[in-house]
Enzyme design. Sequence first.
Site, PDB file in Angstrom:
ATOM      1  N   HIS A 156      -9.178  -1.146  -3.766  1.00  0.00           N
ATOM      2  CA  HIS A 156     -10.185  -1.371  -2.446  1.00  0.00           C
ATOM      3  C   HIS A 156      -9.142  -1.561  -1.414  1.00  0.00           C
ATOM      4  O   HIS A 156      -8.091  -2.092  -1.539  1.00  0.00           O
ATOM      5  CB  HIS A 156     -10.781  -2.485  -2.849  1.00  0.00           C
ATOM      6  CG  HIS A 156     -12.007  -2.514  -2.052  1.00  0.00           C
ATOM      7  ND1 HIS A 156     -11.995  -3.242  -0.610  1.00  0.00           N
ATOM      8  CD2 HIS A 156     -13.424  -2.206  -1.954  1.00  0.00           C
ATOM      9  CE1 HIS A 156     -13.201  -3.045  -0.039  1.00  0.00           C
ATOM     10  NE2 HIS A 156     -13.910  -2.385  -0.827  1.00  0.00           N
ATOM     11  N   ASP A 176     -18.088  -0.682  -8.271  1.00  0.00           N
ATOM     12  CA  ASP A 176     -18.474   0.479  -8.779  1.00  0.00           C
ATOM     13  C   ASP A 176     -18.439   0.796 -10.145  1.00  0.00           C
ATOM     14  O   ASP A 176     -18.654   1.532 -10.900  1.00  0.00           O
ATOM     15  CB  ASP A 176     -18.291   2.084  -7.965  1.00  0.00           C
ATOM     16  CG  ASP A 176     -18.629   1.675  -6.336  1.00  0.00           C
ATOM     17  OD1 ASP A 176     -19.907   1.364  -6.188  1.00  0.00           O
ATOM     18  OD2 ASP A 176     -18.131   2.183  -5.598  1.00  0.00           O
TER      19      ASP A 176
HETATM   20  N1  ACO Z   1      -6.147   5.002  -9.061  1.00  0.00           N
HETATM   21  C1  ACO Z   1      -4.842   5.088  -8.812  1.00  0.00           C
HETATM   22  N2  ACO Z   1      -4.043   4.995  -8.002  1.00  0.00           N
HETATM   23  C2  ACO Z   1      -4.637   4.363  -6.718  1.00  0.00           C
HETATM   24  C3  ACO Z   1      -6.187   4.026  -6.822  1.00  0.00           C
HETATM   25  C4  ACO Z   1      -6.639   4.228  -7.919  1.00  0.00           C
HETATM   26  N3  ACO Z   1      -8.198   4.102  -7.951  1.00  0.00           N
HETATM   27  N4  ACO Z   1      -6.497   3.352  -5.701  1.00  0.00           N
HETATM   28  C5  ACO Z   1      -5.328   3.363  -5.026  1.00  0.00           C
HETATM   29  N5  ACO Z   1      -4.164   3.835  -5.872  1.00  0.00           N
HETATM   30  C6  ACO Z   1      -2.755   3.952  -5.190  1.00  0.00           C
HETATM   31  C7  ACO Z   1      -2.417   5.053  -4.273  1.00  0.00           C
HETATM   32  O1  ACO Z   1      -2.221   6.235  -4.993  1.00  0.00           O
HETATM   33  C8  ACO Z   1      -1.331   4.563  -3.349  1.00  0.00           C
HETATM   34  O2  ACO Z   1      -0.195   4.613  -4.047  1.00  0.00           O
HETATM   35  P1  ACO Z   1       1.073   4.695  -3.269  1.00  0.00           P
HETATM   36  O3  ACO Z   1       1.170   3.533  -2.374  1.00  0.00           O
HETATM   37  O4  ACO Z   1       2.349   5.027  -4.352  1.00  0.00           O
HETATM   38  O5  ACO Z   1       0.874   6.067  -2.271  1.00  0.00           O
HETATM   39  C9  ACO Z   1      -1.671   2.967  -3.421  1.00  0.00           C
HETATM   40  O6  ACO Z   1      -2.514   2.615  -4.567  1.00  0.00           O
HETATM   41  C10 ACO Z   1      -2.480   2.528  -2.222  1.00  0.00           C
HETATM   42  O7  ACO Z   1      -3.958   3.375  -2.198  1.00  0.00           O
HETATM   43  P2  ACO Z   1      -4.253   3.776  -0.651  1.00  0.00           P
HETATM   44  O8  ACO Z   1      -5.193   4.984  -0.905  1.00  0.00           O
HETATM   45  O9  ACO Z   1      -3.419   3.835   0.448  1.00  0.00           O
HETATM   46  O10 ACO Z   1      -5.278   2.387  -0.547  1.00  0.00           O
HETATM   47  P3  ACO Z   1      -6.594   2.562   0.627  1.00  0.00           P
HETATM   48  O11 ACO Z   1      -6.911   1.348   0.691  1.00  0.00           O
HETATM   49  O12 ACO Z   1      -6.313   3.512   1.614  1.00  0.00           O
HETATM   50  O13 ACO Z   1      -7.912   3.137  -0.498  1.00  0.00           O
HETATM   51  C11 ACO Z   1      -9.515   3.043  -2.127  1.00  0.00           C
HETATM   52  C12 ACO Z   1      -8.753   2.339  -1.252  1.00  0.00           C
HETATM   53  C13 ACO Z   1      -9.951   4.434  -1.152  1.00  0.00           C
HETATM   54  C14 ACO Z   1     -10.768   2.495  -2.550  1.00  0.00           C
HETATM   55  C15 ACO Z   1      -8.761   3.753  -3.015  1.00  0.00           C
HETATM   56  O14 ACO Z   1      -8.316   2.628  -3.993  1.00  0.00           O
HETATM   57  C16 ACO Z   1      -9.444   4.629  -4.072  1.00  0.00           C
HETATM   58  O15 ACO Z   1      -9.456   6.099  -3.883  1.00  0.00           O
HETATM   59  N6  ACO Z   1     -10.295   4.112  -5.234  1.00  0.00           N
HETATM   60  C17 ACO Z   1     -10.921   5.076  -6.067  1.00  0.00           C
HETATM   61  C18 ACO Z   1     -12.244   5.237  -5.635  1.00  0.00           C
HETATM   62  C19 ACO Z   1     -13.227   3.973  -5.357  1.00  0.00           C
HETATM   63  O16 ACO Z   1     -13.387   3.487  -6.509  1.00  0.00           O
HETATM   64  N7  ACO Z   1     -13.928   3.886  -4.282  1.00  0.00           N
HETATM   65  C20 ACO Z   1     -14.831   2.784  -4.196  1.00  0.00           C
HETATM   66  C21 ACO Z   1     -14.463   1.663  -3.329  1.00  0.00           C
HETATM   67  S1  ACO Z   1     -15.560   0.357  -3.168  1.00  0.00           S
HETATM   68  C22 ACO Z   1     -16.813   0.904  -2.243  1.00  0.00           C
HETATM   69  O17 ACO Z   1     -16.615   1.805  -1.523  1.00  0.00           O
HETATM   70  C23 ACO Z   1     -18.037   0.423  -2.364  1.00  0.00           C
END
Ligand code: ACO
Length: 432
Positions: free
Chosen positions: A309, A367
């Site tokens: 998140h 979720d």
């Molecule tokens: N699985 C694996 N790796 C992940 C995940 C994941 N679910 N989420 C983040 N990471 C990693 C990224 O690859 C990144 O790694 P890096 O620093 O080596 O490049 C690091 O963690 C940070 O991730 P970002 O994408 O920069 O974080 P951001 O804050 O932009 O994204 C998000 C947050 C979009 C929710 C992300 O965690 C994700 O895609 N999660 C899966 C989708 C999800 O569950 N979304 C629901 C969110 S809650 C809602 O909207 C109700």
Amino acid sequence: MTTQDTRSAKLTIEDKTYEFPILSGTAGPDVIDIRRLYSDAGVFTFDPGYTSTGSCASSITYIDGDKGELMYRGYPIEQLAEKSHFLEVCYLLLYGELPKAAELEDFEHRVTSHTMLHDQMNWFFRGFRRDAHPMAVVCGLTGAMAAFYHDSTDINDPWQREVATIRLIAKMPTIVAHAYKYSIGQPFIYPRNELDYASNFLSMCFAVPTEDYRVDPILSRAIDRIFTLHADHEQNASTSTVRLASSSGANPFACIGAGVACLWGPAHGGANEACLLMLREIGTKDRIPEFIQRAKDKDDPFRLMGFGHRVYKNFDPRAKVMKQSADEVLGLLGIEDNPTLQVAKELERIALEDEYFIEKKLYPNVDFYSGIILEAIGFPTSMFTPIFALARTVGWISQWKEMLEDPNLRIARPRQLYTGATRRDYVDIENR
Ligand code: ACO
């Protein structure tokens, strides 16, 4: 309430120093007020994903991502999920305080008496293909409300704003339920005003005209709690979309339609559907390590859905309530050995012990468990995000209302770092 600090922030560009006020809210990090940055220094800030940018002042919802805390108007989400119910939470989000008994009764009455759709809207559904994703239908129908309810589109009239607010909260369940009925080829079921909000939604989704339908109170409580947990979440992508759209003075139905569209994405509200599909694809516990490995592989676009998140760097408090609720609901339904729940729990356990997830502070989000409950209630995965949209509507409207009541309202207009071609002259087609 915003207070200006005696401290200030200084920015030096070459030999000139500029000073900016520091503002404090009632909780959370202070902000540097850079509104005069461009006029004073001639530069913009650059923050494409808004990781460090506060876009507004708001007194509705507060999240402490490090502690894993979420509060609506100061009340912790765990207390609201346990002691309150969705319509009371709606009142709280919209008007700022918990209602007294008479206020709640009046509010419930106003919502209940607006649940039916303009009959021509029921025909409007029929323009969609039966196999359309219900989110596409909900998106279209929400925006289309502006074509059916002209008398509540004037945003400068507080009375019309209030009518639009009640209409949206009252009619979203009907739109979402009808989108479901349409997708499965069953007749629409009209709202029943003697039922509570959640029970009425279940009735519109699962009743058929040929039989009596009794709403199971366990399921009704579970769906009401899901609504409460999704009701608002401060300046997330869809809420910011609603604010951005409203800043131009667009009508409320168009703005909420924009919010629905944004919510659909798998990185946001679409994650609940994507998460359940992922859990099903994993299928058995022995396949979990393979998926964990894929999530960690930089060359694989796969991400663990329902994990991570932007704000929470600790447990999403909603996920904790949701997990408990999944256990309760599946237990009461006698399906606690549900394989998807078992895979989810094991996946959570393994991920939380894995160095990659620990280091990046990736925890289950709201979720991760919601889809399991919705599936147990009887919803197909395609309905998960529309249900999220239904619940989030109150948050979007509360933020919309707050924004329109703010005397400092200006059209939202981000700036950019331009990286394209500089001025060049048009070349005639024969000379290219
Ligand atoms: N699985 C694996 N790796 C992940 C995940 C994941 N679910 N989420 C983040 N990471 C990693 C990224 O690859 C990144 O790694 P890096 O620093 O080596 O490049 C690091 O963690 C940070 O991730 P970002 O994408 O920069 O974080 P951001 O804050 O932009 O994204 C998000 C947050 C979009 C929710 C992300 O965690 C994700 O895609 N999660 C899966 C989708 C999800 O569950 N979304 C629901 C969110 S809650 C809602 O909207 C109700």
